[in-house]
Design a protein around this motif. Structure first.
Motif, PDB file in Angstrom:
ATOM      1  N   GLY A 127      42.105  38.424  45.229  1.00  0.00           N
ATOM      2  CA  GLY A 127      40.916  38.253  44.408  1.00  0.00           C
ATOM      3  C   GLY A 127      40.327  39.572  43.964  1.00  0.00           C
ATOM      4  N   GLU A 128      39.250  39.485  43.206  1.00  0.00           N
ATOM      5  CA  GLU A 128      38.643  40.669  42.594  1.00  0.00           C
ATOM      6  C   GLU A 128      37.411  41.170  43.340  1.00  0.00           C
ATOM      7  N   ARG A 129      36.986  40.446  44.388  1.00  0.00           N
ATOM      8  CA  ARG A 129      35.710  40.790  45.001  1.00  0.00           C
ATOM      9  C   ARG A 129      35.823  41.484  46.350  1.00  0.00           C
ATOM     10  N   ALA A 130      36.838  41.159  47.144  1.00  0.00           N
ATOM     11  CA  ALA A 130      36.802  41.594  48.541  1.00  0.00           C
ATOM     12  C   ALA A 130      38.160  42.028  49.070  1.00  0.00           C
ATOM     13  N   PHE A 131      38.124  43.071  49.877  1.00  0.00           N
ATOM     14  CA  PHE A 131      39.214  43.383  50.803  1.00  0.00           C
ATOM     15  C   PHE A 131      39.098  42.412  51.974  1.00  0.00           C
ATOM     16  N   SER A 132      37.998  42.486  52.692  1.00  0.00           N
ATOM     17  CA  SER A 132      37.632  41.469  53.677  1.00  0.00           C
ATOM     18  C   SER A 132      36.158  41.619  54.009  1.00  0.00           C
ATOM     19  N   ALA A 133      35.444  40.491  53.976  1.00  0.00           N
ATOM     20  CA  ALA A 133      34.020  40.496  54.295  1.00  0.00           C
ATOM     21  C   ALA A 133      33.768  40.494  55.803  1.00  0.00           C
ATOM     22  N   GLY A 134      34.846  40.543  56.612  1.00  0.00           N
ATOM     23  CA  GLY A 134      34.691  40.610  58.064  1.00  0.00           C
ATOM     24  C   GLY A 134      35.025  39.303  58.741  1.00  0.00           C
ATOM     25  N   GLY A 135      34.579  39.148  59.972  1.00  0.00           N
ATOM     26  CA  GLY A 135      34.876  37.946  60.731  1.00  0.00           C
ATOM     27  C   GLY A 135      34.294  36.695  60.088  1.00  0.00           C
TER      28      GLY A 135
END
Length: 263
Positions: free
Chosen positions: A57-65
């Protein structure tokens, strides 16, 4: 059912994509377990010499847990929360940190919490200009749980790390670069080409030597200099009798490009 982590072999590079874009690639338990399983598979594959990890996607690498999943573990009790969330996450980031093949994070967007901790744990990282980082765990009343209280101070220094850990404030890719969290910042369209270029610059060298360097740095960084030098000698000794050393020396003397086995 679509996998929560995609895996593609591109030449000698294992290309992994966190694949929960509708959840900003949050790290649920299944994603952590899938990453560990894939790393076992990649380590056993002699054709692979490096790993690149990014987010879908275009928004996130990873938002975490995955907070919704984690909340259920908390409600079932401390022991379960520690086992299922904390230990699982620490096991995953420790695996990245000590992995014997270079791992490069291509941070394409939000890297909060566990996403930031993955970035801290891998060997190298490149961020897009759109990337944004944070240590927001304090906002829900907990410390970081995937190694963030330990690795960020080692990368950035105690006071700079504590400011981020205690405020939960977001920070941009240039600040991440200043703190030593990423190696470079590039325009978004150049992110994956830059990551693959970095991988190829590593892959032209001996994969055995790369593994020994990673081991020496990972084991030695938290020891005294005397202990670290002993680890360095041990890793050098492990290389001395290998064909890669002989090939490297022969190639240097003959002024030619080395031809390492399996490359």
């Amino acid at each position: 059912m679509q996998s929560n982590v995609l895996y593609e072999k591109t030449g000698r590079v294992a290309f992994l994509t966190l694949n929960r874009p509708e959840k900003l690639n949050a790290l649920d338990y299944a994603t952590n377990d899938r990453l560990l399983s894939l790393l076992d598979q990649i380590e056993a594959d002699d054709e692979i010499g490096a790993v690149i990890l990014t987010g879908a996607g275009e928004r996130a690498f990873s938002a975490g847990g995955d907070i919704h999943e984690f909340t259920q573990s908390i409600r079932r009790g401390t022991d379960e929360a520690v086992r299922d969330f904390c230990r699982r996450g620490q096991r995953m980031t420790a695996r990245f940190e000590a992995f014997p093949k270079p791992v490069i994070a291509a941070v394409n967007g939000i890297a909060f919490g566990g996403g930031c901790e993955i970035t801290e744990s891998v060997h190298l990282a490149i961020a897009s200009e759109e990337a944004v980082f944070a240590k927001p765990e304090i906002n829900i009343g907990i410390p970081p749980t995937f190694g963030g209280t330990q690795r960020l101070p080692r990368l950035a220094g105690r006071k700079r790390a504590l400011e981020l850990l205690l405020t939960g404030d977001t920070f941009g890719p240039q600040r991440a670069h200043e703190l030593g969290l990423v190696n470079d910042v590039v325009p978004g369209e150049d992110l994956l080409p830059a990551a693959f270029d970095l991988a190829e610059r590593i892959l032209r060298h001996s994969s055995l030597a790369a593994a020994r360097i990673i081991t020496a740095v990972t084991r030695g960084i938290n020891t005294t200099i005397e202990e670290g030098l002993l680890i360095e000698r041990e890793q050098f000794a492990r290389m001395c009798a290998t064909a890669d050393v002989q090939e490297g020396l022969d190639a240097w003397i003959a002024r030619r490009t080395p031809n390492y086995l399996g490359q």
